[in-house]
Structures are given as C-alpha cells and as structure tokens.
Design a protein around this motif. Structure first.
Motif, mmCIF file in Angstrom:
data_model
loop_
_atom_site.group_PDB
_atom_site.id
_atom_site.type_symbol
_atom_site.label_atom_id
_atom_site.label_comp_id
_atom_site.label_asym_id
_atom_site.label_seq_id
_atom_site.Cartn_x
_atom_site.Cartn_y
_atom_site.Cartn_z
ATOM 1 N N GLU A 47 63.655 19.803 10.555
ATOM 2 C CA GLU A 47 64.134 19.866 11.939
ATOM 3 C C GLU A 47 65.424 20.676 12.048
ATOM 4 O O GLU A 47 65.592 21.442 13.006
ATOM 5 N N CYS A 48 66.311 20.543 11.075
ATOM 6 C CA CYS A 48 67.544 21.342 11.085
ATOM 7 C C CYS A 48 67.222 22.827 10.966
ATOM 8 O O CYS A 48 67.801 23.659 11.677
ATOM 9 N N GLN A 49 66.302 23.157 10.060
ATOM 10 C CA GLN A 49 65.917 24.558 9.898
ATOM 11 C C GLN A 49 65.220 25.084 11.151
ATOM 12 O O GLN A 49 65.431 26.220 11.569
ATOM 13 N N GLU A 50 64.400 24.244 11.759
ATOM 14 C CA GLU A 50 63.700 24.637 12.977
ATOM 15 C C GLU A 50 64.705 24.970 14.085
ATOM 16 O O GLU A 50 64.575 25.993 14.772
ATOM 17 N N GLU A 51 65.723 24.136 14.238
ATOM 18 C CA GLU A 51 66.767 24.392 15.234
ATOM 19 C C GLU A 51 67.518 25.673 14.916
ATOM 20 O O GLU A 51 67.786 26.492 15.807
ATOM 21 N N ARG A 52 67.860 25.849 13.650
ATOM 22 C CA ARG A 52 68.600 27.043 13.227
ATOM 23 C C ARG A 52 67.789 28.311 13.506
ATOM 24 O O ARG A 52 68.302 29.274 14.070
ATOM 25 N N PHE A 53 66.519 28.314 13.106
ATOM 26 C CA PHE A 53 65.694 29.492 13.325
ATOM 27 C C PHE A 53 65.432 29.730 14.808
ATOM 28 O O PHE A 53 65.368 30.871 15.259
ATOM 29 N N GLY A 54 65.302 28.670 15.584
ATOM 30 C CA GLY A 54 65.138 28.815 17.024
ATOM 31 C C GLY A 54 66.355 29.481 17.651
ATOM 32 O O GLY A 54 66.226 30.365 18.504
ATOM 33 N N ALA A 55 67.542 29.073 17.211
ATOM 34 C CA ALA A 55 68.777 29.678 17.723
ATOM 35 C C ALA A 55 68.863 31.141 17.314
ATOM 36 O O ALA A 55 69.271 31.996 18.114
ATOM 37 N N LEU A 56 68.473 31.446 16.087
ATOM 38 C CA LEU A 56 68.501 32.845 15.631
ATOM 39 C C LEU A 56 67.523 33.701 16.427
ATOM 40 O O LEU A 56 67.846 34.839 16.801
ATOM 41 N N LEU A 57 66.339 33.165 16.715
ATOM 42 C CA LEU A 57 65.370 33.904 17.519
ATOM 43 C C LEU A 57 65.888 34.148 18.933
ATOM 44 O O LEU A 57 65.728 35.239 19.495
ATOM 45 N N LYS A 58 66.519 33.130 19.494
ATOM 46 C CA LYS A 58 67.079 33.278 20.832
ATOM 47 C C LYS A 58 68.163 34.357 20.842
ATOM 48 O O LYS A 58 68.192 35.208 21.735
ATOM 49 N N GLU A 59 69.033 34.338 19.835
ATOM 50 C CA GLU A 59 70.075 35.372 19.730
ATOM 51 C C GLU A 59 69.454 36.756 19.617
ATOM 52 O O GLU A 59 69.915 37.703 20.255
ATOM 53 N N ARG A 60 68.410 36.874 18.798
ATOM 54 C CA ARG A 60 67.746 38.158 18.619
ATOM 55 C C ARG A 60 67.132 38.648 19.929
ATOM 56 O O ARG A 60 67.280 39.812 20.305
ATOM 57 N N GLU A 61 66.474 37.753 20.649
ATOM 58 C CA GLU A 61 65.866 38.122 21.924
ATOM 59 C C GLU A 61 66.932 38.555 22.927
ATOM 60 O O GLU A 61 66.737 39.529 23.676
ATOM 61 N N GLU A 62 68.056 37.847 22.953
ATOM 62 C CA GLU A 62 69.140 38.218 23.863
ATOM 63 C C GLU A 62 69.734 39.574 23.492
ATOM 64 O O GLU A 62 70.051 40.379 24.362
ATOM 65 N N GLU A 63 69.856 39.837 22.195
ATOM 66 C CA GLU A 63 70.378 41.130 21.738
ATOM 67 C C GLU A 63 69.420 42.254 22.116
ATOM 68 O O GLU A 63 69.850 43.318 22.566
ATOM 69 N N ILE A 64 68.137 42.030 21.944
ATOM 70 C CA ILE A 64 67.143 43.046 22.334
ATOM 71 C C ILE A 64 67.217 43.311 23.830
ATOM 72 O O ILE A 64 67.222 44.457 24.271
ATOM 73 N N ARG A 65 67.312 42.239 24.616
ATOM 74 C CA ARG A 65 67.412 42.373 26.067
ATOM 75 C C ARG A 65 68.672 43.149 26.441
ATOM 76 O O ARG A 65 68.644 44.031 27.291
ATOM 77 N N ARG A 66 69.773 42.845 25.768
ATOM 78 C CA ARG A 66 71.042 43.518 26.042
ATOM 79 C C ARG A 66 70.936 44.997 25.700
ATOM 80 O O ARG A 66 71.372 45.864 26.462
ATOM 81 N N LEU A 67 70.308 45.323 24.560
ATOM 82 C CA LEU A 67 70.182 46.706 24.144
ATOM 83 C C LEU A 67 69.243 47.504 25.066
ATOM 84 O O LEU A 67 69.424 48.700 25.233
ATOM 85 N N LYS A 68 68.279 46.827 25.651
ATOM 86 C CA LYS A 68 67.372 47.492 26.589
ATOM 87 C C LYS A 68 68.038 47.671 27.954
ATOM 88 O O LYS A 68 67.478 48.304 28.831
ATOM 89 N N GLY A 69 69.181 47.100 28.128
ATOM 90 C CA GLY A 69 69.890 47.225 29.397
ATOM 91 C C GLY A 69 69.495 46.175 30.407
ATOM 92 O O GLY A 69 69.799 46.289 31.590
ATOM 93 N N GLY A 70 68.798 45.157 29.963
ATOM 94 C CA GLY A 70 68.439 44.073 30.855
ATOM 95 C C GLY A 70 67.315 44.415 31.810
ATOM 96 O O GLY A 70 66.999 43.659 32.699
ATOM 97 N N ALA A 71 66.673 45.552 31.648
ATOM 98 C CA ALA A 71 65.634 45.987 32.570
ATOM 99 C C ALA A 71 64.384 45.117 32.503
ATOM 100 O O ALA A 71 63.689 44.967 33.497
#
Length: 73
Positions: A47-71
């Motif tokens: 469960e700890c690893q699941e939470e950690r990886f979920g947070a990392l995925l969310k960060e990655r998705e937000e970074e991708i969205r930011r790099l795309k300019g939020g379009a």
C-alpha cells in the motif's frame, strides 16, 4: 510495525521466531499467526508503494500537461 518497504520486511524476518511444540518442532498455531503477521506487513508495504507510485504518476501527468501548455487538460 507497519512495513513501508522490503527493507522493513527483511527486519521482520530477522526477528521471526516460532514457539516450540511440546513434542518437537514448532506450534502450528504460532506458524499461522506469524504468517498472518507477515501478510499484513507485505500488505502495508504494498500500500505504501502503491501510494508512492500513484503520486509519481500524478506528478508526471502534471508535468506533461504543463509542458504541453495546458492545452489538453
């Protein structure tokens, strides 16, 4: 103890001891109790690893969205 990773579980294994049975061997009831304890530690680590990886995925998705300019989101 609530295991957060495999190192925590390794520590549990280092201290794992079974009660002796009256006529040799170990107590079956104690073995099952210890296995239940180990299962809970593995679940906790998972469960700890699941939470950690979920947070990392969310960060990655937000970074991708930011790099795309939020379009796209």
């Amino acid at each position: 103890m609530s295991a957060r990773n495999m190192e925590d579980i390794a520590e549990v294994f280092k201290t794992l001891k079974f009660k002796k049975a009256l006529l040799g061997g170990v107590s079956e009831k104690d073995v099952w109790r210890q296995l239940d304890r180990l299962q809970k530690e593995y679940r906790s680590a998972y469960e700890c690893q699941e939470e950690r990886f979920g947070a990392l995925l969310k960060e990655r998705e937000e970074e991708i969205r930011r790099l795309k300019g939020g379009a796209d989101g």
